[in-house]
Design an enzyme around this catalytic site. Structure first.
Site, PDB file in Angstrom:
ATOM      1  N   ASN A  73       0.763  -0.887   0.145  1.00  0.00           N
ATOM      2  CA  ASN A  73       0.575  -0.078  -0.203  1.00  0.00           C
ATOM      3  C   ASN A  73       0.944   1.294  -0.225  1.00  0.00           C
ATOM      4  O   ASN A  73       1.701   1.745   0.572  1.00  0.00           O
ATOM      5  CB  ASN A  73      -1.003  -0.173   0.885  1.00  0.00           C
ATOM      6  CG  ASN A  73      -1.687   1.102   1.262  1.00  0.00           C
ATOM      7  OD1 ASN A  73      -1.814   2.211   0.126  1.00  0.00           O
ATOM      8  ND2 ASN A  73      -3.121   1.194   1.971  1.00  0.00           N
TER       9      ASN A  73
ATOM     10  N   ARG B  64      -2.991  -2.538  -3.291  1.00  0.00           N
ATOM     11  CA  ARG B  64      -4.316  -1.070  -3.333  1.00  0.00           C
ATOM     12  C   ARG B  64      -3.973   0.200  -3.814  1.00  0.00           C
ATOM     13  O   ARG B  64      -2.866   0.862  -3.928  1.00  0.00           O
ATOM     14  CB  ARG B  64      -3.926  -1.157  -1.507  1.00  0.00           C
ATOM     15  CG  ARG B  64      -4.867  -0.144  -1.608  1.00  0.00           C
ATOM     16  CD  ARG B  64      -5.040   0.652   0.043  1.00  0.00           C
ATOM     17  NE  ARG B  64      -6.105   0.967  -0.207  1.00  0.00           N
ATOM     18  CZ  ARG B  64      -6.398   2.091   0.383  1.00  0.00           C
ATOM     19  NH1 ARG B  64      -5.238   3.236   1.629  1.00  0.00           N
ATOM     20  NH2 ARG B  64      -7.502   3.078   1.103  1.00  0.00           N
TER      21      ARG B  64
ATOM     22  N   HIS C   4     -12.734   2.752   0.314  1.00  0.00           N
ATOM     23  CA  HIS C   4     -12.397   1.460   0.988  1.00  0.00           C
ATOM     24  C   HIS C   4     -13.579  -0.171   0.471  1.00  0.00           C
ATOM     25  O   HIS C   4     -14.191  -0.457   1.489  1.00  0.00           O
ATOM     26  CB  HIS C   4     -13.099   2.100   2.542  1.00  0.00           C
ATOM     27  CG  HIS C   4     -12.370   2.937   3.147  1.00  0.00           C
ATOM     28  ND1 HIS C   4     -13.336   4.112   4.227  1.00  0.00           N
ATOM     29  CD2 HIS C   4     -11.514   3.413   3.476  1.00  0.00           C
ATOM     30  CE1 HIS C   4     -12.427   4.874   4.823  1.00  0.00           C
ATOM     31  NE2 HIS C   4     -10.799   4.562   4.076  1.00  0.00           N
TER      32      HIS C   4
ATOM     33  N   ARG D  71     -11.309  14.390   7.943  1.00  0.00           N
ATOM     34  CA  ARG D  71     -11.985  15.414   6.299  1.00  0.00           C
ATOM     35  C   ARG D  71     -13.123  15.756   7.075  1.00  0.00           C
ATOM     36  O   ARG D  71     -13.928  14.806   7.907  1.00  0.00           O
ATOM     37  CB  ARG D  71     -12.189  13.789   5.451  1.00  0.00           C
ATOM     38  CG  ARG D  71     -11.035  13.859   4.906  1.00  0.00           C
ATOM     39  CD  ARG D  71     -10.983  12.811   4.081  1.00  0.00           C
ATOM     40  NE  ARG D  71      -9.583  12.226   2.953  1.00  0.00           N
ATOM     41  CZ  ARG D  71      -9.241  11.000   3.394  1.00  0.00           C
ATOM     42  NH1 ARG D  71     -10.343  10.198   3.707  1.00  0.00           N
ATOM     43  NH2 ARG D  71      -7.928  10.702   2.753  1.00  0.00           N
TER      44      ARG D  71
ATOM     45  N   GLU E  83      -8.562  -5.793   4.800  1.00  0.00           N
ATOM     46  CA  GLU E  83      -7.436  -5.432   3.558  1.00  0.00           C
ATOM     47  C   GLU E  83      -7.092  -6.547   2.995  1.00  0.00           C
ATOM     48  O   GLU E  83      -6.891  -6.208   1.230  1.00  0.00           O
ATOM     49  CB  GLU E  83      -7.737  -4.085   3.629  1.00  0.00           C
ATOM     50  CG  GLU E  83      -9.513  -3.503   4.173  1.00  0.00           C
ATOM     51  CD  GLU E  83      -8.807  -1.623   4.089  1.00  0.00           C
ATOM     52  OE1 GLU E  83      -9.332  -0.896   2.486  1.00  0.00           O
ATOM     53  OE2 GLU E  83      -8.594  -1.336   5.154  1.00  0.00           O
TER      54      GLU E  83
END
Length: 395
Positions: free
Chosen positions: A9, A90, A179, A238, A381
């Site tokens: 990732n 990813r 996601h 965020r 993940e």
């Protein structure tokens, strides 16, 4: 060991990695190289439960990934002996180009790079990691797994913004979500746990980044993140949902530039903007000590979550399961209770003891008589990426 997959990732300034067995899910080694391009670069490599940490400044992703591979040789396991079958990467944004994982060749990498305007904070780092990894590990297949893929076939009514259609088409503006690898992994796990493939379920992925999805019979029908990961729930840094005119106001009245506004909404807002802290544990501690800003932040966070649960129940025409996952979702029992307590009218009833019990295992936390099953399911993940990688590469 049946062979391993190296999952990479690669972010804008970091490389997170995990070497694991895709069949058993066993993690052989993992690590994180942070602050690439800064003098304070740092590497953490974990193998056999032992953490090795060192300051390790790296000028770019090429040097960074070279340092990661060197850490395997020095600290173990040596990659030559690890039986690597493939490398899974990813990638945040697959756009309309990629509706599933893809084997990587030069053309695929170029197409992913071309999607960078849709994810300028993520895809460039993803692509940098892919290019370096393909160069340094040329003898195994490489596969990209996209955060957006699970949401690639959202119903048009959910994916379409009410923006003038020619402009939307010209600039590829629609709801892509993010996601998705986590939402698919968790929703599949819930279906298996409950022995049903017709579930109407909501998955709440609550970490520093946070997103919600509505899934019917294994297919995503809505999700909270949009063109970018900025839309939706309140997150660590965020804003989530906000009147778009705030941007115009900040530009016209505040005189802020586009980059300043981007930085404000993505990196200096959310929990951090409301409290000064983006870690939910610190916000919870402040609220417990009577800090009014922290208490308000938690209330805003929970209010937004309840809005999504209620609206998704309406979209699906009912609700069978709600699942919490990721760092906050898996570990903060108070958040789960605060979010769900006012939703009894939907048939949700928590088991307080089950909710507060500490466990790292998938589990049901609703009361036996609850019409809606509430679960906590740890996401994985990396394992999902590894398994997708094997399926696509045939390695």
């Amino acid at each position: 060991m049946s062979g391993t997959v190296l999952v990479v990732n690669s972010g804008s300034s970091s490389i997170k990695y995990q070497l694991l067995d895709p069949d058993s899910g066993d993690v052989v080694a993992s690590g994180l190289l942070e602050r690439i391009g800064e003098p304070s670069g740092h590497l953490r490599h974990t193998v056999d439960g032992e953490k090795h940490e060192r300051d390790l400044p790296q000028v770019d992703h090429t040097a960074g990934l070279s340092a990661v591979l060197a850490a395997f040789d020095e600290l173990g396991p040596a990659l030559a002996d690890a039986g690597i079958r493939a490398v899974g990467h990813r990638v945040v944004q697959g756009g309309a180009e990629f509706s599933g994982p893809v084997a990587l060749d030069d053309d695929a990498v170029s197409r992913i790079d071309a999607l960078s305007p849709l994810a300028p904070l993520h895809n460039p780092g993803n692509v940098a990691g892919i290019r370096v990894a393909r160069e340094l590990l040329p003898d195994v297949p490489h596969v990209a797994v996209f955060d957006t893929a699970f949401f690639a076939d959202l119903p048009e009514a959910a994916a379409t913004y009410a923006l003038e259609k020619e402009t939307a088409k010209k600039y590829a503006i629609k709801r892509y979500g993010a996601h998705g690898t986590s939402h698919q992994f968790v929703s599949d796990a819930v279906s298996t746990m409950l022995g049903r493939d017709d579930l109407r379920q909501i998955v709440l992925h609550l970490g520093n980044g946070a997103s919600a999805s509505a899934v019917v019979g294994g297919r995503a029908v809505d999700t909270s993140m949009g063109l970018t990961p900025l839309e939706g729930l309140v997150m660590g840094t965020r804003t989530g949902d906000m009147d778009p005119a705030v941007v115009f106001h900040l530009r016209r009245v505040g005189g802020l530039g586009v980059d300043e506004i981007d930085d404000l909404l993505n990196k200096r807002s959310g929990l951090k903007g409301l409290t000064g802290h983006n870690d939910m544990r610190e916000v919870r501690e402040l609220a417990g000590a009577g800090d009014a800003d922290a208490r308000l932040a938690l209330d805003v966070y929970g209010h937004r979550l309840r809005k999504y649960v209620g609206s998704y129940a309406a979209v699906m025409g009912g609700l069978d399961a709600v699942t919490f996952t990721a760092g906050v979702g898996e570990n903060d029992a108070l958040i789960r209770a605060e979010v769900l307590a006012p939703l009894g009218f939907l048939g949700i009833e928590l088991d307080d003891a089950a909710n507060t019990a500490r466990s790292s295992e998938p589990r049901v936390i609703s009361a036996p008589g609850s019409a809606v099953t509430v679960l906590v399911v740890p996401t994985n993940e990396e394992l999902a990426i590894a398994r997708h990688t094997i399926e696509v590469s045939g390695a």
